[in-house]
Design an enzyme around this catalytic site. Structure first.
Site, PDB file in Angstrom:
ATOM      1  N   ASP A  31      58.869  -7.486 165.482  1.00 36.11           N
ATOM      2  CA  ASP A  31      58.921  -8.132 166.793  1.00 36.11           C
ATOM      3  C   ASP A  31      57.560  -8.756 167.074  1.00 36.11           C
ATOM      4  OD1 ASP A  31      61.605  -7.411 167.938  1.00 36.11           O
ATOM      5  OD2 ASP A  31      60.876  -5.407 167.458  1.00 36.11           O
ATOM      6  N   ASP A 171      70.278  -7.365 169.581  1.00 30.94           N
ATOM      7  CA  ASP A 171      69.008  -6.644 169.624  1.00 30.94           C
ATOM      8  C   ASP A 171      68.718  -6.255 171.063  1.00 30.94           C
ATOM      9  OD1 ASP A 171      66.435  -5.690 169.401  1.00 30.94           O
ATOM     10  OD2 ASP A 171      65.563  -7.562 168.678  1.00 30.94           O
TER      11      ASP A 171
END
Length: 222
Positions: A31, A171
């Site tokens: 991320d 997600d």
């Protein structure tokens, strides 16, 4: 099953990647946050490159950054096989996705919760994957937004009708209580973070359990 390393111990990321590989994951997600597109700051390409030789499992970089086209080559050079860019982050999405393919990586596009699926309908043929955010990006441990499931279902219908080979990833807030709904709506790639690391029986148990639930609900999931 694709784990996010966001809940991992940042002081030992190489070991964490090796442990995730041993647990049987399909890919590992980084991320990447720039403190501008999202209100957090995380991994640069040098950090990812330092972990690349700890596992053969593919890496994907979720670029939560402004102007991802300017940084894409750095994350490919760091060893990421897939780059995910946000539809909201670049002025020329079609061009950016094409340039990622030219760099030798798999292009993917992400949508924030408030972004309608229509914003990517005409770039689906350029994508190996669409990521539907089921939380607002920037932080781990948020609650799953179930209202995103119709968005997933719409994208799955468009992809199927067009005969495209394009995965749908979800997600945010994915865990035992939410993964079945996401998979049933058409997602076949599931990102989990907190749910994996909180499982008292360990990463391998969490990966197996979540993958089993997703497969039962959706037919095939990774």
């Amino acid at each position: 099953m694709v784990p996010s390393v966001l809940p991992a111990d940042f002081s030992r990321l190489g070991e964490e990647c090796a442990a995730l590989a041993d647990a049987g994951v399909d890919r590992i997600q980084w991320d990447v946050m720039d403190g501008r597109f999202v209100p957090n700051l995380t991994f640069g390409p040098d950090v990812i490159a330092a972990c690349r030789d700890r596992t053969d499992v593919p890496f994907e970089a979720h670029l939560m950054v402004e102007a991802p086209e300017e940084l894409a080559h750095l994350y490919v050079e760091a060893g990421c096989q897939m780059l995910i860019v946000h539809a909201e982050s670049t002025k020329h999405l079609h061009r950016t996705l094409g340039s990622i393919r030219d760099l030798g990586a798999q292009p993917a596009v992400a949508l924030n919760p408030s972004t309608p699926p229509e914003s990517v309908r005409y770039v689906l043929e350029l994508c190996d994957m669409v990521l539907v955010m089921t939380v607002n990006p920037g932080f781990g441990g948020q609650a799953y937004i179930s209202e995103m499931e119709p968005k997933v279902a719409t994208l799955r219908r468009w992809i199927t009708d067009a005969g495209l080979n394009c995965d749908i990833e979800v997600d945010g807030g994915i865990g035992p209580a939410t993964i079945s709904g996401a998979a049933a709506s058409g997602a076949n790639v599931l990102v989990a973070g907190s749910a994996l690391y909180k499982d008292p029986e360990g990463l391998a148990h969490a990966v197996t359990e979540l993958r089993g639930q997703a497969t039962t609900a959706g037919g095939q999931a990774g």
